[in-house]
Each structure stands twice: as C-alpha cells, then as structure tokens.
Design a protein around this motif. Structure first.
Motif, PDB file in Angstrom:
ATOM      1  N   SER A   1       0.819  -1.216   0.000  1.00 19.73           N
ATOM      2  CA  SER A   1       0.000   0.000   0.000  1.00 19.73           C
ATOM      3  C   SER A   1       0.854   1.269   0.000  1.00 19.73           C
ATOM      4  CB  SER A   1      -0.957   0.002   1.191  1.00 19.73           C
ATOM      5  OG  SER A   1      -0.243   0.097   2.402  1.00 19.73           O
ATOM      6  N   ASN A   2       2.149   1.137   0.214  1.00 14.83           N
ATOM      7  CA  ASN A   2       3.065   2.289   0.185  1.00 14.83           C
ATOM      8  C   ASN A   2       4.053   2.156  -0.968  1.00 14.83           C
ATOM      9  OD1 ASN A   2       2.694   4.138   2.658  1.00 14.83           O
ATOM     10  ND2 ASN A   2       2.449   2.069   3.472  1.00 14.83           N
ATOM     11  N   GLY A   3       3.534   2.158  -2.177  1.00 11.89           N
ATOM     12  CA  GLY A   3       4.395   2.159  -3.357  1.00 11.89           C
ATOM     13  C   GLY A   3       4.392   0.856  -4.133  1.00 11.89           C
ATOM     14  N   ASN A   4       3.703  -0.163  -3.649  1.00  3.38           N
ATOM     15  CA  ASN A   4       3.576  -1.443  -4.345  1.00  3.38           C
ATOM     16  C   ASN A   4       4.913  -2.135  -4.595  1.00  3.38           C
ATOM     17  OD1 ASN A   4       1.871  -3.445  -5.312  1.00  3.38           O
ATOM     18  ND2 ASN A   4       2.046  -2.741  -7.410  1.00  3.38           N
ATOM     19  N   TRP A   5       5.802  -2.065  -3.590  1.00  7.66           N
ATOM     20  CA  TRP A   5       7.035  -2.839  -3.653  1.00  7.66           C
ATOM     21  C   TRP A   5       7.428  -3.252  -2.247  1.00  7.66           C
ATOM     22  CZ3 TRP A   5      12.004  -0.575  -2.204  1.00  7.66           C
ATOM     23  CH2 TRP A   5      11.965   0.782  -1.903  1.00  7.66           C
ATOM     24  N   GLY A   6       8.279  -4.269  -2.138  1.00  6.12           N
ATOM     25  CA  GLY A   6       8.692  -4.804  -0.843  1.00  6.12           C
ATOM     26  C   GLY A   6       9.782  -3.971  -0.205  1.00  6.12           C
ATOM     27  N   ASN A   7      10.820  -4.636   0.325  1.00  2.05           N
ATOM     28  CA  ASN A   7      11.925  -3.874   0.904  1.00  2.05           C
ATOM     29  C   ASN A   7      13.140  -3.847  -0.016  1.00  2.05           C
ATOM     30  OD1 ASN A   7      13.020  -6.418   1.318  1.00  2.05           O
ATOM     31  ND2 ASN A   7      12.868  -6.362   3.523  1.00  2.05           N
ATOM     32  N   TYR A   8      12.992  -4.403  -1.213  1.00  6.07           N
ATOM     33  CA  TYR A   8      14.070  -4.416  -2.201  1.00  6.07           C
ATOM     34  C   TYR A   8      13.435  -4.134  -3.552  1.00  6.07           C
ATOM     35  CZ  TYR A   8      18.479  -6.085  -4.228  1.00  6.07           C
ATOM     36  OH  TYR A   8      19.693  -6.170  -4.871  1.00  6.07           O
ATOM     37  N   LYS A   9      13.846  -3.060  -4.186  1.00  6.74           N
ATOM     38  CA  LYS A   9      13.278  -2.666  -5.477  1.00  6.74           C
ATOM     39  C   LYS A   9      14.376  -2.715  -6.530  1.00  6.74           C
ATOM     40  CE  LYS A   9      10.630   1.194  -7.423  1.00  6.74           C
ATOM     41  NZ  LYS A   9      10.129   2.542  -7.069  1.00  6.74           N
TER      42      LYS A   9
ATOM     43  N   ILE B   1      18.497   0.214  -8.278  1.00  5.38           N
ATOM     44  CA  ILE B   1      18.156  -0.498  -7.051  1.00  5.38           C
ATOM     45  C   ILE B   1      17.903   0.493  -5.922  1.00  5.38           C
ATOM     46  CG2 ILE B   1      19.006  -2.163  -5.344  1.00  5.38           C
ATOM     47  CD1 ILE B   1      20.712  -3.333  -7.645  1.00  5.38           C
ATOM     48  N   GLN B   2      16.942   0.122  -5.084  1.00  9.57           N
ATOM     49  CA  GLN B   2      16.608   0.901  -3.892  1.00  9.57           C
ATOM     50  C   GLN B   2      16.135  -0.087  -2.825  1.00  9.57           C
ATOM     51  OE1 GLN B   2      13.311   3.639  -4.456  1.00  9.57           O
ATOM     52  NE2 GLN B   2      14.163   5.064  -2.965  1.00  9.57           N
ATOM     53  N   ILE B   3      16.383   0.216  -1.558  1.00 10.66           N
ATOM     54  CA  ILE B   3      15.859  -0.603  -0.467  1.00 10.66           C
ATOM     55  C   ILE B   3      15.085   0.299   0.480  1.00 10.66           C
ATOM     56  CG2 ILE B   3      17.721  -2.314  -0.632  1.00 10.66           C
ATOM     57  CD1 ILE B   3      18.921  -1.117   1.938  1.00 10.66           C
ATOM     58  N   ARG B   4      14.331  -0.333   1.374  1.00  9.70           N
ATOM     59  CA  ARG B   4      13.687   0.438   2.442  1.00  9.70           C
ATOM     60  C   ARG B   4      13.592  -0.426   3.694  1.00  9.70           C
ATOM     61  NH1 ARG B   4       7.521   1.512   0.327  1.00  9.70           N
ATOM     62  NH2 ARG B   4       7.024  -0.605  -0.293  1.00  9.70           N
ATOM     63  N   ASP B   5      13.528   0.256   4.810  1.00 13.49           N
ATOM     64  CA  ASP B   5      13.512  -0.456   6.089  1.00 13.49           C
ATOM     65  C   ASP B   5      12.070  -0.707   6.545  1.00 13.49           C
ATOM     66  OD1 ASP B   5      12.629   1.983   7.185  1.00 13.49           O
ATOM     67  OD2 ASP B   5      14.599   2.490   7.986  1.00 13.49           O
ATOM     68  N   ARG B   6      11.929  -1.326   7.696  1.00 14.14           N
ATOM     69  CA  ARG B   6      10.596  -1.662   8.208  1.00 14.14           C
ATOM     70  C   ARG B   6       9.770  -0.432   8.567  1.00 14.14           C
ATOM     71  NH1 ARG B   6      13.903  -5.700  10.246  1.00 14.14           N
ATOM     72  NH2 ARG B   6      14.073  -4.792  12.322  1.00 14.14           N
ATOM     73  N   ALA B   7      10.425   0.718   8.772  1.00 16.51           N
ATOM     74  CA  ALA B   7       9.710   1.977   9.023  1.00 16.51           C
ATOM     75  C   ALA B   7       9.355   2.672   7.710  1.00 16.51           C
ATOM     76  CB  ALA B   7      10.552   2.889   9.900  1.00 16.51           C
ATOM     77  N   LEU B   8       9.638   2.011   6.583  1.00 16.52           N
ATOM     78  CA  LEU B   8       9.377   2.499   5.223  1.00 16.52           C
ATOM     79  C   LEU B   8      10.270   3.672   4.819  1.00 16.52           C
ATOM     80  CD1 LEU B   8       5.477   2.141   5.045  1.00 16.52           C
ATOM     81  CD2 LEU B   8       7.223   0.489   4.357  1.00 16.52           C
ATOM     82  N   ASN B   9      11.407   3.859   5.496  1.00 16.20           N
ATOM     83  CA  ASN B   9      12.393   4.855   5.061  1.00 16.20           C
ATOM     84  C   ASN B   9      13.098   4.314   3.824  1.00 16.20           C
ATOM     85  OD1 ASN B   9      12.020   6.656   7.277  1.00 16.20           O
ATOM     86  ND2 ASN B   9      13.190   5.242   8.548  1.00 16.20           N
ATOM     87  N   GLN B  10      13.094   5.087   2.756  1.00 14.09           N
ATOM     88  CA  GLN B  10      13.665   4.646   1.480  1.00 14.09           C
ATOM     89  C   GLN B  10      15.096   5.132   1.322  1.00 14.09           C
ATOM     90  OE1 GLN B  10      11.122   5.674  -1.803  1.00 14.09           O
ATOM     91  NE2 GLN B  10       9.294   4.924  -0.781  1.00 14.09           N
ATOM     92  N   SER B  11      15.939   4.242   0.829  1.00 14.05           N
ATOM     93  CA  SER B  11      17.335   4.589   0.564  1.00 14.05           C
ATOM     94  C   SER B  11      17.431   5.425  -0.708  1.00 14.05           C
ATOM     95  CB  SER B  11      18.166   3.315   0.383  1.00 14.05           C
ATOM     96  OG  SER B  11      17.885   2.718  -0.883  1.00 14.05           O
ATOM     97  N   ASN B  12      18.636   5.838  -0.985  1.00 13.51           N
ATOM     98  CA  ASN B  12      18.952   6.446  -2.267  1.00 13.51           C
ATOM     99  C   ASN B  12      18.807   5.378  -3.364  1.00 13.51           C
ATOM    100  OD1 ASN B  12      21.241   5.294  -0.792  1.00 13.51           O
ATOM    101  ND2 ASN B  12      22.440   5.790  -2.624  1.00 13.51           N
TER     102      ASN B  12
END
Length: 182
Positions: free
Chosen positions: A88-96, A157-168
C-alpha cells in the motif's frame, strides 16, 4: 615498591581505554544508504533435469548498505500485515530492482514479473537495535527460451527499512544477458 604496584594497573587501564576506543558505534542515519559494489558477469547454467531445466544466464548484483537503527529486512515468509503495508506504500517490498535493456541505443525498462515485490530477510533478527552495515547480493536469472537475443542491461536499485524509510537509488554497470525472442 609502590611504583611496581602502579605500573600493572596503568597498563591494564591503557589496554581497556584502547579497546573501548575501537568499538565506537558508527553514527549512520536511520534512513538506509546504499552503494553499488559489483554486478557479476553473467554465467551460463546449462540445461538439465529437475528444477531449471532450461538453459539460463545468472547474474549476481552486490550492493553495500548502512543503516543507523538496523531495521532492515523482514521475517520470511513476510507476515500478511507487513506485506500489505509495503504494497500500500508504493507497491514494492523492501528491495526494489528495475531492469533496463538497451534497444536501438536507448535504455527501455523491462518489467520482469519476478522483480515486482521483493524482500530480503531480517538482517538483525534477535540482535539489539543499532547501526549496521554490510552487503546484499541479489541473483537475477534470465531463461533463454527456444529463440533468444542478447541485450546489454543495467539495473536501478533501492531498499527500504521496516519503518518504510527509502534509501537512495543506485545504478549498476551494464552486463549483457539473454532474453527470449517473441
């Protein structure tokens, strides 16, 4: 005599001070940061029996990461509530991972179904909260099919943590892999 008693204590104190200085926790942001490390040249896996009967190319993408609070990754399998929150927050998991193929001197995005929603395991499961750094490897497989053509590809490539903070977002070098012809 007094001097002989003080010297061992000073020596032990000096070693303790030195060791404590070696273990200072890094001060990273709570928003993950990633950097491109390597994309392996594709290697061919010959056709065989059992799983993966088709001939295919395999590429391994390696990235480095830093995170201040260590909340990277998820339980695998991902609980339904976590999965729904990611989707629901961007339609991707923790690894894009986005794949771009060079066609007619122009990179075009290739939407690979297997890259739609990706997760990696909890990197600190059972450990105290704190800064972490390390590497992640992702294996990408390309099946040849009956007819195929090789194309240069690169990845974002981009990742995000469990708090939904997105990396560069990072971009890899280009490698050439097989794609089935339509």
């Amino acid at each position: 005599m007094r001097r002989q008693l003080i010297q061992p204590y000073l020596f032990v104190f000096g070693i303790a001070l030195t060791l404590s200085a070696c273990f200072n926790e890094p001060n990273y942001s709570d928003t993950p940061e990633i950097e491109f490390k390597e994309v392996s040249p594709p290697y061919t896996i010959e056709a065989g029996t059992g799983i993966g009967k088709q001939k295919r190319d395999s590429v391994i993408i390696t990235i480095g990461f830093k995170d201040g609070d260590g909340n990277l990754g998820n339980d695998v399998p991902v609980p339904k509530a976590d999965s729904a929150r990611y989707v629901s927050n961007g339609n991707w998991g923790n690894y894009k991972i986005r794949t771009f193929r060079l066609v007619n001197k122009k990179y075009e995005e290739v939407n690979l179904q297997e890259n739609r929603i990706l997760y990696f395991p909890d990197l600190t499961k059972g450990k105290p909260k704190g800064a972490i750094e390390g590497t992640l490897e992702f294996r990408q497989i390309y099946y040849y099919g009956n007819r195929f053509r090789r194309y240069p590809v690169k990845y974002q490539i981009q990742i995000r943590d469990r708090a939904l903070n997105q990396s560069n977002v990072i971009e890899t070098d280009t490698v050439t892999v097989a794609f089935p012809e339509n």
